[in-house]
Design an enzyme around this catalytic site. Structure first.
Site, PDB file in Angstrom:
ATOM      1  N   LYS A  46     -33.638 -69.674  56.165  1.00 10.91           N
ATOM      2  CA  LYS A  46     -33.687 -68.478  55.322  1.00 10.91           C
ATOM      3  C   LYS A  46     -32.578 -67.507  55.726  1.00 10.91           C
ATOM      4  O   LYS A  46     -31.977 -67.636  56.796  1.00 10.91           O
ATOM      5  CB  LYS A  46     -35.056 -67.811  55.432  1.00 10.91           C
ATOM      6  CG  LYS A  46     -35.368 -67.287  56.819  1.00 10.91           C
ATOM      7  CD  LYS A  46     -36.762 -66.673  56.883  1.00 10.91           C
ATOM      8  CE  LYS A  46     -37.062 -66.153  58.292  1.00 10.91           C
ATOM      9  NZ  LYS A  46     -38.391 -65.540  58.391  1.00 10.91           N
ATOM     10  N   TYR A  80     -12.341 -41.672  62.114  1.00  8.28           N
ATOM     11  CA  TYR A  80     -13.139 -40.684  61.393  1.00  8.28           C
ATOM     12  C   TYR A  80     -13.939 -39.826  62.359  1.00  8.28           C
ATOM     13  O   TYR A  80     -14.567 -40.329  63.293  1.00  8.28           O
ATOM     14  CB  TYR A  80     -14.105 -41.368  60.436  1.00  8.28           C
ATOM     15  CG  TYR A  80     -13.474 -41.997  59.224  1.00  8.28           C
ATOM     16  CD1 TYR A  80     -12.704 -41.244  58.346  1.00  8.28           C
ATOM     17  CD2 TYR A  80     -13.660 -43.348  58.944  1.00  8.28           C
ATOM     18  CE1 TYR A  80     -12.136 -41.824  57.220  1.00  8.28           C
ATOM     19  CE2 TYR A  80     -13.092 -43.935  57.829  1.00  8.28           C
ATOM     20  CZ  TYR A  80     -12.329 -43.169  56.961  1.00  8.28           C
ATOM     21  OH  TYR A  80     -11.761 -43.739  55.854  1.00  8.28           O
TER      22      TYR A  80
END
Length: 383
Positions: free
Chosen positions: A35, A269
């Site tokens: 999965k 940033y």
């Protein structure tokens, strides 16, 4: 080729399957969990390797994941671990899946869909013995099984539960196993075969739990990952788990820029890091758009030329910066490793997880499709 990529070692994958089979003991079937894009490793390629290596079943979470495998010509039984709505019942039948059932409504939907298609369908009864997430309660389970037995189109292929704390809380695990045992006894009293009984995922296998069961259901162990309770507490410490599980995934990049800055230069940033000396910086093309989150601001490491270098400043969507001042002659041709081995050192997914305060398998599952997966085989899988 992309300047940032993931490598998947299929020989390690097959090796890990063998280790888990040995730990589970003789005669145990393997339901291999693929999965979430095989925990970030690439579902189709991983599934094909596991099927070729002899796993008896695959397991996925959603019908969409199952459809992707079927569209990729993956045959054989596929266990559908999670729920679906009425609209998906026909798709479950069309794909020939083995869905989990835990309530009468789901049994009814599947019975109707199977009858409409004229195709028998095998299902697995899931019993919630204490995880409180999914499954029929022990009191409800026999009624669900009886409804399956009464159907002309459904058959019970398996009975399962999921352990909440294998290896961490033995007393609670014993309560869960006892609860499941009562359901299995009740099925016998009803004259209903439970089918394939499966209990242990990787944690249960490593803890030696569920020897009475017919199958194991490993996910993370296949990929060389350990449950958090088995991971070493810090980099360099020794874990308690089997040393012979090999990590399957590694994460690599080549820099897009290398430049020098004087002392006092802020970076990235928010200006969250400032060089305290003349520094040499390398920009790597991996960011939160690839699944490398902003929590790594001034918090993370990479390997280059076999040496550890720190991540500095904020992580942006498409890139991050590392300080390579202490590594000689780093160039645009150098390969950096963010997860994996280089030289005599290794950065594991578990180490990265500790930096994020999470678990190793969230680290690999979070890696997004923008990072190409390069699948490595000892020989051509089609040969």
């Amino acid at each position: 080729m992309s300047l940032a990529w993931i490598e998947i070692d299929h020989d390690a994958l097959v090796h890990n399957l063998g280790v888990l089979r040995t730990l589970a003991g003789p005669g145990k079937a393997v339901i291999a969990v693929v999965k979430a894009n095989a925990y970030g490793h690439g579902d189709l390629e991983v599934a094909r390797t596991l099927v070729a290596a002899g796993v008896e079943r695959l397991a996925v979470a959603t019908t969409g994941e199952a459809a992707r495998l079927r569209d990729g010509d993956v045959s054989g039984p596929i266990l559908l671990l999670w729920g679906f709505d009425e609209r998906d019942a026909a798709e479950v039948v069309r794909l020939g899946l083995e869905p989990v059932v835990d309530n009468l409504a789901t049994v009814g939907r599947l019975d109707t869909a199977a009858a409409a298609a004229g195709r028998p369908l095998a299902v697995h009864l899931k019993v919630d013995t204490g995880l409180q997430r999914q499954g029929a309660t022990p009191d409800q389970a026999l009624g669900v099984a009886a409804a399956v037995g009464a159907s002309l189109w459904l058959s019970l292929a398996g009975t399962m539960t999921h352990l909440a704390a294998p290896g961490e809380d033995q007393a609670f695990t014993e309560v869960q196993l006892t609860s499941l045992g009562r359901v299995l006894d009740g099925l016998v009293d009803l004259g209903v075969s439970p089918g394939l009984v499966h209990v242990s995922a990787t944690g249960g296998v490593l803890a030696g739990i569920g020897s009475f069961a017919d199958a194991i259901r490993p996910g993370l162990g296949l990929y060389g990952l350990l449950p958090a309770w088995l991971e070493p507490p810090s980099a360099g410490a020794q874990g308690m788990g089997p040393p012979n599980l090999i990590p399957v995934l590694s994460l690599h990049a080549r820099p897009v820029r290398i430049h020098e800055v004087p002392a006092g230069t802020p970076v990235g940033y928010g200006l969250r890091w400032t060089a305290d000396r003349a520094s040499r910086l390398a920009t790597l093309p991996i960011g939160y758009g690839d699944g490398w989150p902003r929590i790594h601001v001034n918090n993370g490491l990479a390997l280059v030329q076999g040496q550890r270098v720190p991540m500095v400043g904020a992580i942006s969507m498409d890139g991050l910066v590392v300080d390579v001042t202490d590594v000689r002659e780093v160039s645009l041709d150098d390969e950096f490793v963010l997860i994996g081995r280089q030289g005599s050192d290794q950065i594991s997914a578990a180490e990265v997880a500790r930096q994020r305060r999470t678990i190793a398998y969230e680290v690999t599952t979070a890696l997004r499709s923008r990072l190409p997966r390069v699948h490595r085989y000892a020989q051509d899988p089609d040969s």
